[in-house]
Design an enzyme around this catalytic site. Structure first.
Site, PDB file in Angstrom:
ATOM      1  N   CYS A  56       0.813  -1.221   0.000  1.00 16.39           N
ATOM      2  CA  CYS A  56       0.000   0.000   0.000  1.00 16.39           C
ATOM      3  C   CYS A  56       0.844   1.268   0.000  1.00 16.39           C
ATOM      4  CB  CYS A  56      -0.901   0.052   1.231  1.00 16.39           C
ATOM      5  SG  CYS A  56      -1.246  -1.507   2.019  1.00 16.39           S
ATOM      6  N   ASP A  88      -3.319  -2.786   7.694  1.00 21.37           N
ATOM      7  CA  ASP A  88      -4.253  -3.742   8.271  1.00 21.37           C
ATOM      8  C   ASP A  88      -4.041  -5.162   7.776  1.00 21.37           C
ATOM      9  OD1 ASP A  88      -5.216  -1.532   9.486  1.00 21.37           O
ATOM     10  OD2 ASP A  88      -7.205  -1.577   8.591  1.00 21.37           O
ATOM     11  N   CYS A 129      -2.588   3.101   2.882  1.00 24.34           N
ATOM     12  CA  CYS A 129      -3.422   2.133   3.591  1.00 24.34           C
ATOM     13  C   CYS A 129      -4.525   2.809   4.404  1.00 24.34           C
ATOM     14  CB  CYS A 129      -2.566   1.241   4.479  1.00 24.34           C
ATOM     15  SG  CYS A 129      -3.432  -0.261   4.996  1.00 24.34           S
ATOM     16  N   ASP A 130      -5.429   1.965   4.908  1.00 24.61           N
ATOM     17  CA  ASP A 130      -6.741   2.381   5.399  1.00 24.61           C
ATOM     18  C   ASP A 130      -6.768   3.615   6.300  1.00 24.61           C
ATOM     19  OD1 ASP A 130      -7.199   0.027   4.120  1.00 24.61           O
ATOM     20  OD2 ASP A 130      -8.182  -0.983   5.782  1.00 24.61           O
ATOM     21  N   LYS A 131      -6.082   3.553   7.442  1.00 25.62           N
ATOM     22  CA  LYS A 131      -6.203   4.629   8.425  1.00 25.62           C
ATOM     23  C   LYS A 131      -5.424   5.871   8.036  1.00 25.62           C
ATOM     24  CE  LYS A 131      -8.541   1.593  10.445  1.00 25.62           C
ATOM     25  NZ  LYS A 131      -8.224   0.554   9.447  1.00 25.62           N
ATOM     26  N   CYS A 201      -5.215  -2.433  -1.267  1.00 24.14           N
ATOM     27  CA  CYS A 201      -6.114  -3.543  -1.619  1.00 24.14           C
ATOM     28  C   CYS A 201      -7.130  -3.098  -2.661  1.00 24.14           C
ATOM     29  CB  CYS A 201      -6.828  -4.049  -0.376  1.00 24.14           C
ATOM     30  SG  CYS A 201      -5.717  -4.710   0.874  1.00 24.14           S
ATOM     31  N   GLU A 451     -10.218  -4.960  13.748  1.00 24.48           N
ATOM     32  CA  GLU A 451     -11.037  -5.510  12.677  1.00 24.48           C
ATOM     33  C   GLU A 451     -11.056  -7.030  12.778  1.00 24.48           C
ATOM     34  OE1 GLU A 451     -10.281  -2.062   9.299  1.00 24.48           O
ATOM     35  OE2 GLU A 451      -9.445  -4.066   9.000  1.00 24.48           O
ATOM     36  N   SER A 477     -13.113  -5.204   8.552  1.00 23.40           N
ATOM     37  CA  SER A 477     -12.407  -4.746   7.363  1.00 23.40           C
ATOM     38  C   SER A 477     -13.418  -4.346   6.303  1.00 23.40           C
ATOM     39  CB  SER A 477     -11.524  -5.876   6.831  1.00 23.40           C
ATOM     40  OG  SER A 477     -11.117  -5.621   5.511  1.00 23.40           O
TER      41      SER A 477
END
Length: 574
Positions: A56, A88, A129-131, A201, A451, A477
């Site tokens: 990521c 994650d 990435c996510d956060k 992702c 998650e 997730s």
């Protein structure tokens, strides 16, 4: 555009570059090779979450160099810095996931501190990435200096047995393997081919959901969220982002001019329209908190309820982020929403134009199957639903995109941590019709609100994704699918109703009507409450303890500070 057109006497960087008293400060800049001209130009922070933890983030430093080029070309002096990110996919399924949500706060705080400490005038933020996406956008809203957000791009789809796959297929493959439906060799082949490039992702999981949000809320250039990470066109967007932030600085346009209540509503709408991650219901309230806008889980859920689901994306659908890019990117989704009367086109963006103006030249692509027109949606209401009831008085959230059955009733099977639940699932120690409860995984109780993808994916891989429900005060997730309900509040650690559930208690879930009820009478619950005692938590020091002490409820974004309502000053005005 030239640096001389900017009045440094009104910019934060004057505190480190202007006047005789700042000679010591300037000596540091000369030491780094800056010219006198560059020192007296606006300073632009170029922040990325580059690291070698996961694909990521691995391409972010490359894109930061391009963003710096754009800043320089437009008369600014870029100052690059990195912040952390917790990925994650690596942190999933073990104690490392407790660090994930905490990292969002650290990202926002560290960018704030870097910008404040060095008096930068504007910000380009690059996330993977996510956060890291909401973390960077939170810092932009908190600082309120001219800012442009840039997504680092998605991963290219993997291939397995002739089909596109993502990392979630690997998590589900673990469940198939445990059920005897996948051999050792097949699982190895899947894991080796699922992630073929740099990038986040590929499905409409949290990273791509928040990337769509960045365009819909107006903080990112139109189309910038679309190109996969390896594509050179992403570097062109980075250059343009650097130029754009200088235009914003010249025009005096700041994030709070862009991120109005209407803009947050647009953001929630694109989450629902794309069947996006339930985590958006945590991140949007957290972003709104930075500027004192009331926008909690119930506000988000109300918008979800009214928004058609039009993008057929994984995990509930068929396609991945690259497919969206191939048909024209996020502007195609936004154009469909605007034409259908769903999106507010009057909201300002980082182009200096409104959403409607940005989309004037976009023609909806009818020769594709990824995004549907609003007049012919996949479903008439959003892919994510808010719930409320006796089990969750402060709300809960469920992704319904791709689900056929929206009602479930069954007996509870309780676990006080994810590891115990996963072990039971892996050993198939459950029955069809059970509702698995995973508690003490909330913001305080975890701490860190983990998650549960490893557990939910294992259930799906075992073929029971529609036969077993899962409820948690933790999170899921964006890749989770099946009847999986998260963000239950109040959480177990503060003796919310989920803490009082016992094995065999009947629970009713009705995603059609937004209800989640525990079928235990109030007298019995009160008896249990008097006997309740929280289990011991081993995290009594360090960052996780600090987070547990400071964090608020999931309903309001699980934030750790008072936000815009308590502000006495804004950094941009120092």
């Amino acid at each position: 555009m030239d640096g001389k057109t900017f009045d440094k006497s009104k910019l934060p960087s004057r505190h480190v570059t202007e006047g005789p008293t700042r000679a010591p400060h300037r000596s540091y800049y000369y030491a780094m090779g800056l010219t006198e001209h560059e020192i007296h130009q606006p300073f632009v922070g170029v922040a990325s979450c580059w690291n070698e933890a996961a694909p990521c983030n691995i391409s972010l430093m490359r894109q930061a160099q391009s963003a710096k080029t754009g800043v320089k070309e437009a008369g600014g002096t870029p100052r690059e810095f990195c912040t952390i990110t917790v990925t994650d996919g690596i942190a999933m399924g073990h104690q490392g996931m407790k660090s994930s949500l905490v990292s969002r706060e650290v990202i926002a705080d560290s960018i704030e501190l870097t910008m404040r400490g060095h008096c930068y005038d504007a910000l380009v933020g690059i996330a993977g990435c996510d956060k890291s996406l909401p973390g960077i956008m939170m810092s932009m809203l908190r600082l309120n200096v001219p800012s442009v957000f840039l997504y680092g791009g998605s991963i290219l789809p993997g291939r397995f047995k002739g089909h596109d796959v993502t990392v979630v297929d690997v998590f589900e493959g673990v469940g198939m393997h445990s059920a005897g439906k996948m051999s050792d060799a097949e699982l190895h082949e899947l894991e080796c081919g699922a992630c073929p490039s740099a990038g986040s992702c590929g499905g409409q999981f949290t990273a791509n959901t928040m990337a769509c949000v960045s365009e819909a809320i107006g903080l990112a250039l139109p189309g910038s969220a679309g190109a996969p990470a390896p594509y050179e066109s992403r570097d062109l967007f980075a250059v343009e982002s650097g130029r754009a932030v200088m235009r914003l600085l010249a025009d005096g346009i700041r994030p709070r001019d862009i991120c109005t209540r209407a803009a947050f509503e647009n953001a929630a709408k694109i989450v629902a329209a794309t069947g996006g991650s339930t985590n958006a219901a945590l991140h949007l309230p957290a972003m709104a908190n930075e500027i004192g806008i009331d926008f909690d889980l119930f506000d988000v859920a109300e918008i979800f309820k009214k928004t058609p689901y039009i993008a057929d994306l994984k995990p509930g659908g068929k396609y991945v982020a690259k497919d969206v890019y191939d048909i024209g990117g996020v502007p195609q989704i936004m154009k469909a929403m605007l034409d259908g009367g769903v999106l507010n086109g009057d909201c300002l963006t980082v182009t200096g134009k409104t959403i409607a103006q940005n989309l004037e030249g976009v023609v909806f692509n009818t020769n594709q199957k990824v995004v549907y027109p609003v007049s012919n949606p996949i479903t008439p209401t959003g892919g994510v639903v808010g719930l409320k009831g006796t089990l969750a008085p402060e709300g809960a959230i469920v992704k319904v995109a791709g689900m056929k059955t929206l009602k479930f009733r069954g007996p509870a099977r309780c676990f006080n941590c994810e590891e115990d639940a996963f072990a039971a699932v892996d050993a198939r120690q459950y029955k069809d019709g059970d509702i698995i409860i995973i508690r003490y995984e909330g913001p305080k109780g975890g701490p860190g609100m983990r998650e549960m993808l490893s557990t939910t994916a294992a259930l799906y891989g075992q073929g029971v994704g529609d036969k077993v429900a899962l409820i948690t005060d933790g999170r899921f997730s964006g890749g989770t699918r099946g009847f999986c309900i998260g963000h239950v509040g109040p959480e177990a650690a503060v003796c919310g109703p989920i803490a009082l559930v016992e094995d065999g208690d009947m629970i009713t879930i009705d995603a059609d009507n937004g209800v989640i009820d525990l079928e235990v009478d109030a007298t019995e619950l009160e008896r249990r409450r008097k006997l309740w005692k929280a289990p011991a938590n081993m995290y009594q020091s360090g960052a996780l303890r600090k987070f547990a002490d400071q964090v608020g409820p999931a309903r309001y974004g699980a934030v750790t500070h008072a936000g815009g309502k308590a502000e006495a000053h804004v950094y941009a005005d120092i």
